[in-house]
Design a protein around this motif. Structure first.
Motif, short mmCIF file in Angstrom:
data_model
loop_
_atom_site.label_atom_id
_atom_site.label_comp_id
_atom_site.label_asym_id
_atom_site.label_seq_id
_atom_site.Cartn_x
_atom_site.Cartn_y
_atom_site.Cartn_z
N LEU A 157 0.95 -1.31 0.03
CA LEU A 157 0.09 0.09 -0.12
C LEU A 157 0.84 1.20 0.14
O LEU A 157 0.59 2.22 -0.56
CB LEU A 157 -0.92 0.02 1.34
CG LEU A 157 -2.25 -0.94 1.24
CD1 LEU A 157 -2.94 -0.80 2.28
CD2 LEU A 157 -3.11 -0.12 0.17
N ALA A 158 1.70 1.29 0.76
CA ALA A 158 2.78 2.38 0.90
C ALA A 158 3.56 2.58 -0.48
O ALA A 158 3.56 3.74 -1.00
CB ALA A 158 3.80 2.11 1.83
N VAL A 159 3.78 1.61 -1.24
CA VAL A 159 4.35 1.81 -2.72
C VAL A 159 3.19 2.41 -3.73
O VAL A 159 3.51 2.85 -4.61
CB VAL A 159 4.81 0.31 -3.10
CG1 VAL A 159 5.31 0.58 -4.64
CG2 VAL A 159 6.21 0.04 -2.25
N VAL A 203 -0.51 -7.36 -7.90
CA VAL A 203 -0.22 -8.77 -7.85
C VAL A 203 0.36 -8.99 -6.43
O VAL A 203 0.15 -9.79 -5.90
CB VAL A 203 1.00 -9.12 -8.84
CG1 VAL A 203 2.37 -8.87 -8.63
CG2 VAL A 203 0.67 -10.59 -8.94
N GLY A 204 1.23 -7.93 -5.74
CA GLY A 204 1.49 -8.34 -4.51
C GLY A 204 0.58 -8.19 -3.47
O GLY A 204 0.62 -9.00 -2.48
N LEU A 205 -0.30 -7.35 -3.53
CA LEU A 205 -1.57 -7.03 -2.65
C LEU A 205 -2.38 -8.50 -2.76
O LEU A 205 -3.31 -9.02 -1.89
CB LEU A 205 -2.41 -6.01 -3.14
CG LEU A 205 -1.72 -4.96 -2.33
CD1 LEU A 205 -2.75 -3.50 -2.86
CD2 LEU A 205 -1.92 -4.60 -0.79
N SER A 206 -2.33 -9.24 -3.76
CA SER A 206 -3.18 -10.47 -4.24
C SER A 206 -2.58 -11.59 -3.37
O SER A 206 -3.34 -12.59 -3.34
CB SER A 206 -3.43 -10.61 -5.51
OG SER A 206 -2.42 -11.01 -6.27
N ALA A 207 -1.33 -11.51 -2.97
CA ALA A 207 -0.70 -12.85 -2.60
C ALA A 207 -1.50 -13.36 -1.39
O ALA A 207 -1.67 -14.58 -1.34
CB ALA A 207 0.76 -12.57 -2.20
#
Length: 409
Positions: A157-159, A203-207
């Motif tokens: 989220l920060a990114v 895609v990172g948040l979906s992990a």
């Protein structure tokens, strides 16, 4: 421009561009290609991903070829994860110095301001790569993984906020000021970089949706990844349509030729996001999808990727891009964008073969046809390793004797 000190070389020092973040991105992508060996070759019953303990089981019980594959994968992950972080840190230091120059001020007044999105893009990839390193090298990681998922979502989220701030500054300027956007310089897919950055966050948040056993974490993961993923799709649709119109009028900007294939990694990342979301819906909310549906989804993605890859190669061959910027004496930081499509095709082929063809029992796992198809994915991977090594020698080693091109907008 002030000269920066890098772990490497003169070309990157003397003509820094934010596009050098793509050098870190490419290394991170290669880390993922090696993880595909473990993901689809190593048994990991009861878990969506292989762990350190699964690899140790292979060393204790499996055949010599399987052990060799695991060793190659672990070495590849270690080497390219290290390179990924090393080049990312160098870029942060170089970007900090670059911001104090007149060149940076000028960049922020042009279409090229969006090259700054390469920063959050590469950073999101590094977070993804860090999770892979943890799975492969840290014993008992799964015992604390539920604590890691919220922390990872906060990091992504920060990114994502960083990316939105950069996009907001750019769009606020060009939409509020008449004539601030140069349509004649929009003759490439360079403006899809913000969409690529948002998709990497998605895609990172979906992990956690694919790996968490906590329904609340899965639900938050589904919602947040959908927000960033859909935003990426909207931005990509707008930027690609307007860019194609400009390319038809003015031709493709020669140095920005590799951006014609940015659709390829964008779709791989969004495709993995969708697969993760589908797994989360299945495991946590009892929503079932048929293997044939996954096959068709992956086949459609792969078709679009092949079409845009052929388009990009056609244009770049006509413009003699490779003879000048890859094998010749001209340098462009944007050349690192060539790594992303090859890496993305390798990863997507692994998913298409294993989740699509094997999942529908069209191809038997570890059969001759399986390895013939997998060899294509491996060929893309090793070609991109050779390309990364070649580009690193050009840009990060020795004296800057080659002509250096201005970064594409």
């Amino acid at each position: 421009m002030t000269k920066s000190r890098s772990p490497a070389g003169a070309a990157a020092d003397q003509s820094y561009s934010p596009l050098y973040f793509l050098a870190s991105l490419g290394a991170g992508g290669l880390t993922v290609t090696f993880f595909m060996y473990l993901m689809f070759w190593v048994p990991h019953p009861g878990r969506p991903v292989p762990l350190f303990e699964d690899l140790m089981t292979v060393f204790a019980k499996d055949s010599l070829p399987m052990k060799g594959g695991v060793v190659v994968a672990m070495l590849g992950i270690a080497v390219f994860a290290f390179l990924n972080v090393k080049v990312l840190l160098w870029n942060f230091a170089a970007l900090s110095r670059f911001k104090k120059t007149d060149t940076y001020s000028d960049l922020c007044k042009t279409n090229g301001e969006t090259t700054l999105l390469a920063g959050p893009l590469a950073t999101a990839m590094t977070i993804n790569g860090g999770f892979i390193v943890g799975l492969v090298f840290v014993p008992q990681l799964w015992s604390v993984v539920e604590y890691l998922f919220p922390a990872a979502m906060v990091a992504f989220l920060a990114v994502g906020i960083w990316a939105f701030r950069l996009i907001g500054h750019f769009l606020g300027r060009v939409l509020a000021e008449g004539g601030a956007f140069d349509m004649t310089a929009h003759n490439s897919f360079a403006q899809l970089l913000p969409a690529f950055a948002l998709s990497m966050v998605a895609v990172g948040l979906s992990a956690p949706a694919a790996m968490s056993g906590n329904s609340l974490v899965v639900g938050v993961s589904l919602v947040l990844s959908t927000f960033f993923g859909v935003t990426a799709m909207l931005y990509a649709a707008y930027a690609s349509v307007t860019a194609f119109s400009s390319m038809l009028m003015h031709g493709t900007a020669r140095e920005a030729g590799p951006t014609l294939m940015v659709i390829v990694p964008l779709l791989t990342v969004l495709g993995i996001m969708m697969l993760r979301q589908n797994h989360g819906l299945h495991a946590s909310f009892d929503v079932h999808g048929a293997p044939a549906e996954t096959l068709v989804l992956l086949a459609r993605i792969l078709t679009i990727q092949i079409v845009f890859s052929l388009l990009g190669l056609l244009v770049m061959s006509r413009q003699k891009y490779f003879s000048d910027f890859v094998f010749g004496n001209k340098l462009s930081a944007g050349s690192y964008a060539l790594v992303c499509p090859g890496v993305a095709l390798s990863v997507m082929l692994h998913f298409f073969i294993n989740k699509g063809l094997v999942g529908t029992q069209i191809v038997d796992k570890f059969s001759l046809s399986y390895w013939v198809l997998t060899a294509l994915a491996l060929a893309f991977q090793w070609a991109m390793i050779a390309l990364v090594l070649r580009l690193n020698r050009q840009h990060f080693k020795g004296a800057a004797t080659a002509a250096t091109a201005v970064p594409a907008e």
